[in-house]
Design an enzyme around this catalytic site. Structure first.
Site, PDB file in Angstrom:
ATOM      1  N   LYS A 151       0.844  -1.190   0.000  1.00 37.52           N
ATOM      2  CA  LYS A 151       0.000   0.000   0.000  1.00 37.52           C
ATOM      3  C   LYS A 151       0.894   1.260   0.000  1.00 37.52           C
ATOM      4  O   LYS A 151       2.107   1.158   0.235  1.00 37.52           O
ATOM      5  CB  LYS A 151      -0.908  -0.055   1.221  1.00 37.52           C
ATOM      6  N   TYR A 162     -12.397  -3.346  -3.203  1.00 37.95           N
ATOM      7  CA  TYR A 162     -12.959  -3.282  -1.845  1.00 37.95           C
ATOM      8  C   TYR A 162     -14.491  -3.230  -1.867  1.00 37.95           C
ATOM      9  O   TYR A 162     -15.103  -2.629  -0.982  1.00 37.95           O
ATOM     10  CB  TYR A 162     -12.393  -2.061  -1.109  1.00 37.95           C
ATOM     11  N   ASN A 171      -1.784  -0.118   7.393  1.00 36.11           N
ATOM     12  CA  ASN A 171      -1.246  -1.453   7.693  1.00 36.11           C
ATOM     13  C   ASN A 171      -0.404  -2.056   6.570  1.00 36.11           C
ATOM     14  O   ASN A 171      -0.263  -3.277   6.450  1.00 36.11           O
ATOM     15  CB  ASN A 171      -2.365  -2.400   8.144  1.00 36.11           C
ATOM     16  N   HIS A 204      -1.545  -5.595   1.489  1.00 35.55           N
ATOM     17  CA  HIS A 204      -2.767  -6.366   1.232  1.00 35.55           C
ATOM     18  C   HIS A 204      -2.370  -7.756   0.748  1.00 35.55           C
ATOM     19  O   HIS A 204      -1.387  -7.904   0.025  1.00 35.55           O
ATOM     20  CB  HIS A 204      -3.602  -5.689   0.132  1.00 35.55           C
ATOM     21  N   GLU A 257      -9.100 -10.976  -7.751  1.00 36.32           N
ATOM     22  CA  GLU A 257      -8.228  -9.804  -7.600  1.00 36.32           C
ATOM     23  C   GLU A 257      -7.098  -9.790  -8.633  1.00 36.32           C
ATOM     24  O   GLU A 257      -6.734  -8.735  -9.146  1.00 36.32           O
ATOM     25  CB  GLU A 257      -7.657  -9.762  -6.175  1.00 36.32           C
TER      26      GLU A 257
HETATM   27  N1  UDP Z   1      -9.488  -1.008   7.382  1.00 35.75           N
HETATM   28  C1  UDP Z   1      -9.525   0.173   8.120  1.00 35.75           C
HETATM   29  N2  UDP Z   1     -10.244   0.196   9.286  1.00 35.75           N
HETATM   30  C2  UDP Z   1     -10.928  -0.890   9.737  1.00 35.75           C
HETATM   31  C3  UDP Z   1     -10.886  -2.084   8.983  1.00 35.75           C
HETATM   32  C4  UDP Z   1     -10.149  -2.109   7.813  1.00 35.75           C
HETATM   33  O1  UDP Z   1      -8.925   1.180   7.742  1.00 35.75           O
HETATM   34  O2  UDP Z   1     -11.564  -0.803  10.810  1.00 35.75           O
HETATM   35  C5  UDP Z   1      -8.718  -1.033   6.135  1.00 35.75           C
HETATM   36  C6  UDP Z   1      -7.345  -1.688   6.294  1.00 35.75           C
HETATM   37  O3  UDP Z   1      -6.424  -1.006   5.432  1.00 35.75           O
HETATM   38  C7  UDP Z   1      -7.609  -3.090   5.791  1.00 35.75           C
HETATM   39  C8  UDP Z   1      -8.577  -2.808   4.639  1.00 35.75           C
HETATM   40  O4  UDP Z   1      -9.408  -1.800   5.147  1.00 35.75           O
HETATM   41  O5  UDP Z   1      -6.413  -3.723   5.379  1.00 35.75           O
HETATM   42  C9  UDP Z   1      -9.399  -3.976   4.178  1.00 35.75           C
HETATM   43  O6  UDP Z   1     -10.075  -4.534   5.275  1.00 35.75           O
HETATM   44  P1  UDP Z   1     -10.197  -6.112   5.456  1.00 35.75           P
HETATM   45  O7  UDP Z   1     -11.171  -6.363   6.548  1.00 35.75           O
HETATM   46  O8  UDP Z   1     -10.459  -6.748   4.128  1.00 35.75           O
HETATM   47  O9  UDP Z   1      -8.748  -6.497   5.997  1.00 35.75           O
HETATM   48  P2  UDP Z   1      -7.504  -7.244   5.280  1.00 35.75           P
HETATM   49  O10 UDP Z   1      -8.066  -8.303   4.368  1.00 35.75           O
HETATM   50  O11 UDP Z   1      -6.725  -6.177   4.549  1.00 35.75           O
HETATM   51  O12 UDP Z   1      -6.717  -7.831   6.419  1.00 35.75           O
HETATM   52 MG    MG Z   2      -9.576  -8.251   2.937  1.00 33.34          MG
END
Ligand code: UDP
Ligand code: MG
Length: 187
Positions: A45, A85, A148, A151, A162
């Site tokens: 990211k 997303y 974080n 991805h 994806e």
């Molecule tokens: N995210 C965020 N706040 C939250 C949950 C998710 O900013 O409370 C963001 C974070 O960057 C995360 C992304 O949204 O990686 C996608 O969320 P997902 O639940 O799919 O998590 P991932 O698969 O990335 O672990």
């Molecule tokens: Mg995810």
């Protein structure tokens, strides 16, 4: 009650229970069967790029034994981010997530190997960096869920979707491991 087969009968059968060749166990990719060819999408990211973490992340995946099949740096178009997303569109953090993901270039990669989807999820760690274990990418390099770093697809079906979203099939490279290239010196 005694077993149907006596010891001597069992001994006679044992040689036919062949242990697979150890090279096959160590290098499942060389078998060529479809289950070894699992692929996943991993993306650094914008904060991962800003913090110069591209090399560190690639190194972890290469050391683990996965194979880099495609990689590109790009400014993510909002249309692709919206599709990527799509399941999160109703979440309160969605607008901030799109702004974050558009705030700079990302590096999208396709990694291949046995069980790569599940393994890469374990390698990146918990979504919420405060919960991510040390030793994981998020646990080692980030402190907040909204920054974080990385991805990775969370299912085999999601990975296929994806990869198709971020890469044209013509962009995907199929490279075979060649023993003549495993050394830094010409043969
Ligand atoms: N995210 C965020 N706040 C939250 C949950 C998710 O900013 O409370 C963001 C974070 O960057 C995360 C992304 O949204 O990686 C996608 O969320 P997902 O639940 O799919 O998590 P991932 O698969 O990335 O672990
Ligand atoms: Mg995810």
């Amino acid at each position: 009650m005694k077993g149907v087969l006596g010891r001597s009968a069992l001994r006679g059968l044992l040689p036919s229970l062949r242990v697979p060749d150890s090279r096959w166990l160590m290098r499942p990719n060389s078998g060529g069967s479809s289950w070894t060819q699992e692929r996943t999408l991993v993306a650094l990211k914008p904060d991962g790029i800003q913090r110069r973490l591209v090399g560190a992340v690639i190194q972890r995946f290469e050391r683990r034994g996965f194979k880099l099949v495609e990689m590109k740096m790009l400014q993510a178009p909002e249309s692709i981010l919206a599709e990527h997303y799509q399941d999160l569109q109703r979440k309160p953090f969605y607008p901030a997530l799109i702004i974050y993901m558009s705030s700079g270039p990302i590096v999208a990669m396709v990694w291949e190997g046995y069980n790569v989807v599940q393994a890469s999820r374990a390698m990146i760690g918990h979504t919420d960096s405060t919960e991510a274990a040390s030793g994981t990418i998020r646990g080692d390099f980030s402190i907040h869920i909204s920054r974080n770093i990385i991805h990775a697809s969370n299912s085999v079906e999601g990975a296929q979707r994806e990869i198709q979203l971020w890469f044209q099939s013509s962009e995907l490279v199929n490279w075979a491991e060649e023993s003549s290239h495993s050394s830094s010196y010409p043969a």
